[in-house]
Design an enzyme around this catalytic site. Structure first.
Site, PDB file in Angstrom:
ATOM      1  CD  GLU A 108       0.819   3.403  13.559  1.00 28.29           C
ATOM      2  OE1 GLU A 108      -0.402   3.346  13.266  1.00 28.29           O
ATOM      3  OE2 GLU A 108       1.227   3.897  14.616  1.00 28.29           O
ATOM      4  CB  CYS A 136      -4.090   3.043   7.233  1.00 29.29           C
ATOM      5  SG  CYS A 136      -2.822   4.289   7.531  1.00 29.29           S
ATOM      6  CD  GLU A 138      -7.605  -0.919   6.341  1.00 21.57           C
ATOM      7  OE1 GLU A 138      -7.144   0.222   6.499  1.00 21.57           O
ATOM      8  OE2 GLU A 138      -6.961  -1.957   6.592  1.00 21.57           O
ATOM      9  CE  LYS A 166       8.952  -6.541   2.703  1.00 19.71           C
ATOM     10  NZ  LYS A 166       8.409  -6.463   1.314  1.00 19.71           N
ATOM     11  CB  VAL A 203       1.107  -9.174   7.677  1.00 17.07           C
ATOM     12  CG1 VAL A 203       2.634  -9.184   7.679  1.00 17.07           C
ATOM     13  CG2 VAL A 203       0.581  -9.937   6.466  1.00 17.07           C
ATOM     14  N   GLY A 232       1.219  -2.123   7.761  1.00 17.89           N
ATOM     15  CA  GLY A 232       0.557  -3.014   6.825  1.00 17.89           C
ATOM     16  C   GLY A 232      -0.718  -3.576   7.406  1.00 17.89           C
ATOM     17  CB  SER A 233      -2.696  -6.523   6.417  1.00 15.83           C
ATOM     18  OG  SER A 233      -1.840  -7.631   6.653  1.00 15.83           O
ATOM     19  CG  ASN A 234      -5.383  -4.976  11.623  1.00 18.32           C
ATOM     20  OD1 ASN A 234      -5.496  -4.109  10.756  1.00 18.32           O
ATOM     21  ND2 ASN A 234      -5.554  -4.718  12.905  1.00 18.32           N
TER      22      ASN A 234
END
Length: 480
Positions: free
Chosen positions: A247, A281, A381, A172, A229, A225-227
């Protein structure tokens, strides 16, 4: 042009019949239409991956590698076209877009070469008649959820090891940068990859990602992706017994000691913080400078930052392109506004005034000083072209500042002192360490990942990728 999902070796319309426009972050030009898929599309893709797994895993490593080699050659023939499409939809400069595409090709080539590497070991048994050894077997169909900021490299560094080790894939891609993954899938299709081995479902993460994590055919999930999610996915995956690899974020420090080459250190700070519009990142977010050179470093950094060209990513002299989307730009501007009340703004901090950039998601590169440790721009971030400057009395204070974060992805130091460089490698709480180079950048043959709240699970890339995409099988073989 309207693009389709790729399921069981066929390009297919989404069940819903709905599509979303893919827009350029530079000027809102329509780049294509991509499916707004549903859970039904994920179910079909997962079923295809499950069906293909039994035959795919039985191929030899060299047979599987042959498809990766063919796909790499196909992408190499159109590297400039793919790199341009990457720049158009993500906003990286053209040089960065082409460079990332070449990186994706090298990842395919690296994992194709892994077909000739050992995958187990013979271990002496206490019984002289027992042949005791280990081997590795694929996990099964895996779900890959990839981000928008490296829209061809990250999908490739998940997909290539998954395939070479015998897994099948449902991917995805990020819904705001879908075309790069379309190019990957198209190359694999042209390479003759068997039906169902790779499946691609375009659409919103809240719909497709959730369906992928919950699908019983999917045995492992790899997410970047984001922390926020990422932790949601982790909870869902663990509850259903899936392996999970995350990650996520970073708040990466660059430490500049008084003995460093000043001009090189400024170059390293600018490149690490501002290339790719800071949308990495691993981007440098905090620059910690020893007090003996702080003022001269600060002044040179601001001078150089003001000279950077912000503009159309296709122009050869552009250094910083647009943010990827309106929502991303809004998030960066929100944190910049918070910084104005928390710290001292040295440069940037606003959108450019050039009328030719008015329809794009642009922001000037920004530098703050007098930043408190508790400031939002010091803790969160930003994922944009923003540097927070800190002054440290000495190495010990610098390392304490550098480690004062929930994240631990990447870190760098500029120094000519070999002893302090070695101490930094030992002292810094990060999964990736650079000495006299920027925090950003990762080669495909080495592990990638962090510690603390930046990563969970096994590392990506390099030989360590085998840990996530396979399981160890221990074999005791005796004679009757």
């Amino acid at each position: 042009m309207r693009y389709l999902n790729y399921i069981n070796g066929q390009w297919k319309e989404p069940v819903s019949g709905d599509y979303k426009l893919n827009l350029s972050p530079h000027n809102q030009e329509v780049l294509g239409e991509f499916p707004s898929s549903s859970a039904e599309d994920v179910q079909e893709a997962a079923a295809a991956a499950k069906k293909a797994f039994s035959s795919w895993k039985k191929l030899s490593f060299q047979q599987r590698a042959s498809y990766l080699i063919k796909a790499a050659a196909i992408l190499n023939e159109k590297v400039e076209e793919v790199g341009r499409d990457l720049s158009l939809e993500e906003g990286k400069t053209l040089a960065e877009g082409i460079g990332e595409t070449r990186r994706a090709i090298s990842i395919l080539e690296y994992y194709a070469a892994e077909a000739r590497q050992p995958i187990g070991e013979v271990i002496p048994s206490v019984n002289a008649e027992t042949f005791l050894y280990t081997t590795r077997v694929p996990v099964g169909p895996v779900g890959l959820i990839t981000p928008w900021n490296f829209p061809i490299a990250i999908p490739m560094w998940k997909m290539a090891p998954a395939l070479i080790y015998g897994n099948t894939v449902v991917i995805k891609p990020a819904d705001i940068t879908p075309k790069c993954v379309y190019h990957i899938i198209s190359a694999l299709d042209e390479a003759g990859l068997p039906a169902g081995v790779v499946n691609c479902v375009f659409g919103r993460g809240s719909v497709i990602g959730t369906a992928l994590v919950e699908n019983p055919h999917i045995k492992a999930i790899s997410f970047t992706g984001s922390n926020q999610v990422g932790h949601q996915i982790q909870n869902q995956a663990v509850a259903s017994g899936k392996k999970v690899q995350l990650e996520m974020g970073g708040k990466n420090p660059l430490v500049v000691l008084a003995d460093a080459d000043l001009e090189k250190a400024v170059d390293i700070a600018i490149s690490g913080a501002f290339r790719s519009t800071g949308q990495k990142c691993t981007a440098t977010s905090r620059v910690i400078v020893e007090e003996g050179i702080y003022e001269v470093f600060r002044d040179r950094l601001v001078e150089r930052t003001k000279q950077l060209k912000v503009g159309n990513p296709l122009d050869a002299d552009t250094f910083i392109g647009p943010a990827v989307s309106q929502s991303q730009l809004d998030g960066v501007l929100e944190l910049i506004e918070a910084g104005k009340s928390e710290a001292t703004l040295l440069c940037g901090g606003e959108r450019p005034t050039d009328p030719s950039l008015a329809n794009g998601f642009y922001v000037l590169p920004t530098v703050f000083e007098n930043v408190s440790r508790d400031a939002r721009i010091a803790r969160e971030e930003i994922f944009g072209p923003v540097i927070a400057l800190f002054k440290a009395k000495n190495y010990d204070e610098a390392i304490e500042l550098a480690n004062d974060t929930e994240f631990g992805l990447s870190a760098a130091i500029c120094t000519n002192n070999l002893t302090l460089a070695e101490r930094f490698v030992e002292d810094i709480e990060a999964g990736i360490v650079h000495v006299n180079s920027e925090t950003a950048g990762a080669e495909p043959q080495v592990p990638f990942g962090g510690c603390k709240n930046s990563s969970t699970g096994s590392r990506e890339q390099g030989k360590t990728a085998i840990e996530f995409y396979t399981q160890v099988k221990t074999v005791y073989k005796d004679r009757l």
